[in-house]
Scaffold this active site. Structure first.
Site, PDB file in Angstrom:
ATOM      1  N   ASP A  81       0.854  -1.200   0.000  1.00 26.69           N
ATOM      2  CA  ASP A  81       0.000   0.000   0.000  1.00 26.69           C
ATOM      3  C   ASP A  81       0.893   1.255   0.000  1.00 26.69           C
ATOM      4  O   ASP A  81       1.840   1.336   0.790  1.00 26.69           O
ATOM      5  CB  ASP A  81      -0.867  -0.047   1.266  1.00 26.69           C
ATOM      6  CG  ASP A  81      -1.948   1.018   1.292  1.00 26.69           C
ATOM      7  OD1 ASP A  81      -2.412   1.424   0.209  1.00 26.69           O
ATOM      8  OD2 ASP A  81      -2.345   1.432   2.402  1.00 26.69           O
ATOM      9  N   HIS A 179      -7.759  10.171   3.542  1.00 24.71           N
ATOM     10  CA  HIS A 179      -7.314   9.210   4.557  1.00 24.71           C
ATOM     11  C   HIS A 179      -7.645   9.698   5.967  1.00 24.71           C
ATOM     12  O   HIS A 179      -7.760  10.893   6.195  1.00 24.71           O
ATOM     13  CB  HIS A 179      -5.800   8.993   4.440  1.00 24.71           C
ATOM     14  CG  HIS A 179      -5.403   8.282   3.179  1.00 24.71           C
ATOM     15  ND1 HIS A 179      -4.800   8.916   2.122  1.00 24.71           N
ATOM     16  CD2 HIS A 179      -5.562   6.989   2.803  1.00 24.71           C
ATOM     17  CE1 HIS A 179      -4.572   8.035   1.152  1.00 24.71           C
ATOM     18  NE2 HIS A 179      -5.036   6.857   1.543  1.00 24.71           N
ATOM     19  N   LYS A 183     -12.909  13.031   7.476  1.00 24.85           N
ATOM     20  CA  LYS A 183     -13.122  13.225   6.045  1.00 24.85           C
ATOM     21  C   LYS A 183     -14.213  14.260   5.835  1.00 24.85           C
ATOM     22  O   LYS A 183     -15.016  14.502   6.726  1.00 24.85           O
ATOM     23  CB  LYS A 183     -13.549  11.911   5.387  1.00 24.85           C
ATOM     24  CG  LYS A 183     -12.623  10.743   5.701  1.00 24.85           C
ATOM     25  CD  LYS A 183     -13.097   9.498   4.984  1.00 24.85           C
ATOM     26  CE  LYS A 183     -12.508   8.220   5.558  1.00 24.85           C
ATOM     27  NZ  LYS A 183     -11.076   8.065   5.469  1.00 24.85           N
ATOM     28  N   HIS A 210      -9.314   4.811  -2.391  1.00 23.60           N
ATOM     29  CA  HIS A 210      -8.625   4.908  -1.098  1.00 23.60           C
ATOM     30  C   HIS A 210      -9.496   5.698  -0.126  1.00 23.60           C
ATOM     31  O   HIS A 210     -10.540   6.234  -0.487  1.00 23.60           O
ATOM     32  CB  HIS A 210      -7.275   5.617  -1.285  1.00 23.60           C
ATOM     33  CG  HIS A 210      -6.227   4.740  -1.868  1.00 23.60           C
ATOM     34  ND1 HIS A 210      -5.092   4.387  -1.178  1.00 23.60           N
ATOM     35  CD2 HIS A 210      -6.145   4.131  -3.074  1.00 23.60           C
ATOM     36  CE1 HIS A 210      -4.356   3.603  -1.949  1.00 23.60           C
ATOM     37  NE2 HIS A 210      -4.966   3.427  -3.108  1.00 23.60           N
ATOM     38  N   SER A 213     -12.818   4.449   4.703  1.00 23.91           N
ATOM     39  CA  SER A 213     -13.407   4.082   6.001  1.00 23.91           C
ATOM     40  C   SER A 213     -14.691   4.866   6.236  1.00 23.91           C
ATOM     41  O   SER A 213     -14.814   6.017   5.816  1.00 23.91           O
ATOM     42  CB  SER A 213     -12.411   4.363   7.130  1.00 23.91           C
ATOM     43  OG  SER A 213     -11.479   3.308   7.214  1.00 23.91           O
ATOM     44  N   ARG A 280      -4.076 -11.101  26.912  1.00 19.33           N
ATOM     45  CA  ARG A 280      -4.788 -12.114  26.125  1.00 19.33           C
ATOM     46  C   ARG A 280      -6.302 -11.972  26.116  1.00 19.33           C
ATOM     47  O   ARG A 280      -6.913 -12.053  25.037  1.00 19.33           O
ATOM     48  CB  ARG A 280      -4.358 -13.523  26.537  1.00 19.33           C
ATOM     49  CG  ARG A 280      -2.987 -13.872  25.966  1.00 19.33           C
ATOM     50  CD  ARG A 280      -2.626 -15.305  26.200  1.00 19.33           C
ATOM     51  NE  ARG A 280      -2.673 -15.648  27.609  1.00 19.33           N
ATOM     52  CZ  ARG A 280      -1.691 -16.254  28.278  1.00 19.33           C
ATOM     53  NH1 ARG A 280      -0.585 -16.592  27.674  1.00 19.33           N
ATOM     54  NH2 ARG A 280      -1.817 -16.546  29.546  1.00 19.33           N
TER      55      ARG A 280
HETATM   56  P1  13P Z   1      -8.897   5.057   5.468  1.00 24.16           P
HETATM   57  O1  13P Z   1      -8.000   5.988   6.231  1.00 24.16           O
HETATM   58  O2  13P Z   1     -10.156   5.741   5.071  1.00 24.16           O
HETATM   59  O3  13P Z   1      -9.138   3.785   6.148  1.00 24.16           O
HETATM   60  O4  13P Z   1      -8.141   4.710   4.081  1.00 24.16           O
HETATM   61  C1  13P Z   1      -7.178   3.684   4.038  1.00 24.16           C
HETATM   62  C2  13P Z   1      -6.389   3.694   2.771  1.00 24.16           C
HETATM   63  O5  13P Z   1      -6.701   4.338   1.789  1.00 24.16           O
HETATM   64  C3  13P Z   1      -5.197   2.837   2.746  1.00 24.16           C
HETATM   65  O6  13P Z   1      -4.484   2.969   1.553  1.00 24.16           O
HETATM   66  O1  G3H Z   2      -3.232   5.204   3.614  1.00 22.86           O
HETATM   67  C1  G3H Z   2      -2.529   4.811   4.527  1.00 22.86           C
HETATM   68  C2  G3H Z   2      -2.932   3.622   5.300  1.00 22.86           C
HETATM   69  O2  G3H Z   2      -3.986   3.913   6.171  1.00 22.86           O
HETATM   70  C3  G3H Z   2      -1.743   3.042   6.011  1.00 22.86           C
HETATM   71  O3  G3H Z   2      -1.363   3.817   7.092  1.00 22.86           O
HETATM   72  O4  G3H Z   2       1.048   4.269   6.606  1.00 22.86           O
HETATM   73  O5  G3H Z   2       0.099   4.562   8.921  1.00 22.86           O
HETATM   74  O6  G3H Z   2       0.404   2.274   7.947  1.00 22.86           O
HETATM   75  P1  G3H Z   2       0.144   3.722   7.678  1.00 22.86           P
HETATM   76 ZN    ZN Z   3      -4.625   4.984   0.760  1.00 21.43          ZN
END
Ligand code: 13P
Ligand code: G3H
Ligand code: ZN
Length: 317
Positions: A81, A179, A183, A210, A213, A280
């Protein structure tokens, strides 16, 4: 079973989107596999640069290989990613990843094509497919912090040229999402009108969303009631996922929602059990909560209930 991202996209295109979930640790991995088996859904495991260095990149690979043995019915792909060029080459060389994302979306158009083309050449030589990004999402990522005013929606007129000249296999588009947990400073809406134009320019080509969420309000309220301070958190309306899938979105990225589940479970647990210090019982609770969250999300994506079909299609191909 680890399959190619390309195959998953072929099966899904126009019908449903595949959930691409980020993992960093064992509990997330267990919850993700359980949730996808529970809902009979294919999925994509995403590993970010930050996740690769959180413990050790080999630790994640080993965990995924083991999960593949523990859950023999799972069908999934492994994806890098938001890679930079160097990390893409490292993942391509490792032979473990089904696909990589080169994110040069912060670069000017020509430079984005130049960088993406180099990664595509290296990846295709090893049979690995490449996701690229055109346009720029708002929000926070590990190596870039883009405020909403600077975010740029994908220009549908540039999309076809970008794909042709870069040779990428799927395209992450900026259509109003961002992200993180905050948002849409204005109305909460994915720009389906822009998506429709992109699909017209690139018929049959897999698109990626992307920043998808949903930041469920009940989750945020429970976190805040247990001592959190997430004020004004807002996300994407998951009821729009199926429409987006009909418009060519085959992969939908979700990370923040999983972090919210983790935060809610841990805050509530420790508030209710201030005397506890054993990891746990809470780990078990999180794994089940995360599995339930994943299963519900797969229903929204339309990927739930597809596993038997995909298994048949894989046998036939
Ligand atoms: P969110 O922050 O909306 O979960 O997006 C995740 C994402 O695009 C990871 O590449
Ligand atoms: O878009 C980014 C993803 O949410 C991953 O986040 O780089 O903090 O692991 P991270
Ligand atoms: Zn992303």
């Amino acid at each position: 079973m680890i399959v190619t991202t390309k195959k998953l996209f072929e099966f899904a295109y126009g019908q449903y989107a595949i959930g691409a979930y980020n993992i960093n640790n064992l509990e997330q991995t267990m919850g993700l596999f359980r949730g996808c088996i529970q809902s009979k859904a294919p999925f994509i495991i995403q590993i970010s640069k930050g996740a690769r260095s959180y413990t050790h990149k080999k630790m994640l690979e080993a965990m995924i290989r083991t999960a593949d043995e523990v859950f023999p019915d799972a069908i999934f792909a492994v994806h890098l990613d938001h890679g930079d060029e160097e990390t893409c080459y490292d993942c391509i060389k490792s032979g473990f990843y089904s696909s990589v994302m080169i994110d040069a979306s912060h670069e000017p158009f020509e430079k984005n094509i130049e960088i993406t083309s180099r990664v595509v050449a290296a990846a295709h030589a090893k049979g690995i497919v490449v996701e690229a990004e055109l346009g720029q999402l708002g929000g926070v990522e590990e190596h870039v912090n883009v405020n909403e005013a600077d975010a740029k929606l994908t220009d549908p007129d540039q999309a076809e040229e970008f794909v042709q000249r870069s040779g990428c296999d799927s395209l992450a588009v900026a259509i109003g999402t961002s992200h993180g947990a905050f948002k849409f400073s204005g109305a909460q809406a994915i720009r389906l009108d822009v998506l429709e134009k992109i699909q017209k320019a690139l018929p049959g080509f897999p698109l990626v969303m992307h920043g998808s969420s949903s930041v469920p309000q009940d989750e945020v309220e429970r976190i805040n009631a247990a001592g959190g301070q997430l004020l004004g958190a807002k996300g994407v309306d998951a009821d729009q996922f199926k429409h987006a899938a009909e418009l060519g979105v085959t992969k939908i990225n979700i990370d923040t929602d999983g972090r919210l589940v983790w935060t809610r479970v841990h805050r509530e647990y420790f508030k209710a059990h201030p005397e506890t210090f054993d990891f746990r019982p809470i780990g078990k609770e999180f794994m089940q909560a995360y599995a339930d969250f994943i299963a519900a999300k797969n229903e929204k994506l339309g990927s739930a209930g597809r596993l038997d079909d995909i298994r048949e299609q894989l046998k036939a191909s």
